[in-house]
Design an enzyme around this catalytic site. Structure first.
Site, short mmCIF file in Angstrom:
data_model
loop_
_atom_site.label_atom_id
_atom_site.label_comp_id
_atom_site.label_asym_id
_atom_site.label_seq_id
_atom_site.Cartn_x
_atom_site.Cartn_y
_atom_site.Cartn_z
N ARG A 103 0.84 -1.19 0.00
CA ARG A 103 0.00 0.00 0.00
C ARG A 103 0.87 1.24 0.00
O ARG A 103 1.74 1.41 0.85
CB ARG A 103 -0.92 0.01 1.22
CG ARG A 103 -1.93 1.17 1.20
CD ARG A 103 -2.88 1.10 2.35
NE ARG A 103 -2.24 1.36 3.63
CZ ARG A 103 -2.92 1.60 4.75
NH1 ARG A 103 -4.23 1.55 4.76
NH2 ARG A 103 -2.28 1.82 5.89
N THR A 107 -0.98 7.60 -1.20
CA THR A 107 -2.25 7.51 -1.94
C THR A 107 -3.21 6.50 -1.34
O THR A 107 -4.39 6.49 -1.67
CB THR A 107 -1.98 7.12 -3.39
OG1 THR A 107 -1.41 5.79 -3.42
CG2 THR A 107 -1.00 8.09 -4.05
N ASP A 203 0.55 -2.81 12.90
CA ASP A 203 1.02 -3.29 11.61
C ASP A 203 1.30 -4.79 11.72
O ASP A 203 2.24 -5.21 12.40
CB ASP A 203 2.28 -2.53 11.19
CG ASP A 203 2.73 -2.88 9.78
OD1 ASP A 203 3.04 -4.06 9.52
OD2 ASP A 203 2.76 -1.97 8.93
N ASP A 206 4.87 -6.00 10.68
CA ASP A 206 5.91 -5.67 11.66
C ASP A 206 5.80 -6.55 12.90
O ASP A 206 6.81 -6.95 13.48
CB ASP A 206 5.81 -4.20 12.06
CG ASP A 206 6.26 -3.26 10.95
OD1 ASP A 206 6.84 -3.74 9.96
OD2 ASP A 206 6.01 -2.05 11.08
#
Length: 212
Positions: A103, A107, A203, A206
């Site tokens: 991603r 944007t 995340d 992560d």
């Protein structure tokens, strides 16, 4: 898109530990793997089978086996790799493809950087695994890619989903006549201004593999 939020105490328990900021990466990986297997049990209820007859020690017995072509499991790299073993444990005869998507944080749109899939997916049931359905851009792009190669039935497995992501998926695939299903452990409240699920679990990549 058909959406199933799996309501089971073991699912809720494992997800609670995954959310906890104090859960370390080894524990996170193990629990994510276990949770995916529970989700996969529900996600494969419509897996295609063919009727067979086998001989027991006593008599002939009717049964079923997975139909060919066998299902294809597609983790979206990198975080989806943490869900692969949980899927293939339940579907050991499934084939595995890989789709690298990321991603763009500016944007919030998905960009493809790697593919390792059969050129022709005609007649294939595909199971896409990715921990988070946030904006829906990555998952929608992945499913569009699979449909372009001929897949005719796609089920996505996500640990968490946001309402905005589901709404985006419904909008993108409103006109399709091919089955699309989502199986998830929880539907969370919303996305924050950075496009992260709230309350979420951070995340997933992560937390699975560390910050790279």
């Amino acid at each position: 898109m058909e959406t199933l939020v799996v309501d089971h105490p073991l699912v809720a328990h494992k997800l609670t530990v995954l959310r906890d900021v104090n859960t370390d990466s080894p524990t996170f990986r193990r629990l994510a793997d276990e949770l995916v297997t529970l989700l996969a049990y529900e996600a494969t209820r419509q897996v295609r089978t063919t009727d067979v007859t086998v001989n027991t020690p006593v008599a002939a017995a009717p049964g079923v086996r997975l139909a060919q072509p066998y299902p294809l499991v597609v983790p979206i790299l990198r975080a989806g790799l943490g869900m692969l073993d949980g899927m293939t444990r339940l579907l050991p005869t499934a084939e595995v493809g890989f789709l690298g998507m990321i991603r763009n944080e500016s944007t919030l749109k998905a960009e493809t950087y790697a593919t390792r899939l059969p050129d022709d997916l005609s007649g294939r049931q595909v199971y896409v695994v990715d921990p988070m359905l946030a904006t829906g851009g990555t998952l929608a792009a992945a499913i569009e890619f699979l449909f372009e190669r001929g897949a005719d039935d796609v089920t996505a497995l996500c640990l968490l989903a946001a309402p905005e992501g589901i709404a985006h998926m419904d909008e993108v695939f409103a006109g399709t006549d091919r089955p699309i299903r989502l199986v998830t452990a929880a539907l969370d409240e919303r996305l924050n201004e950075h496009g992260y699920i709230v309350p979420g679990l951070g995340d997933a990549g992560d937390r699975l593999y560390g910050v790279v």
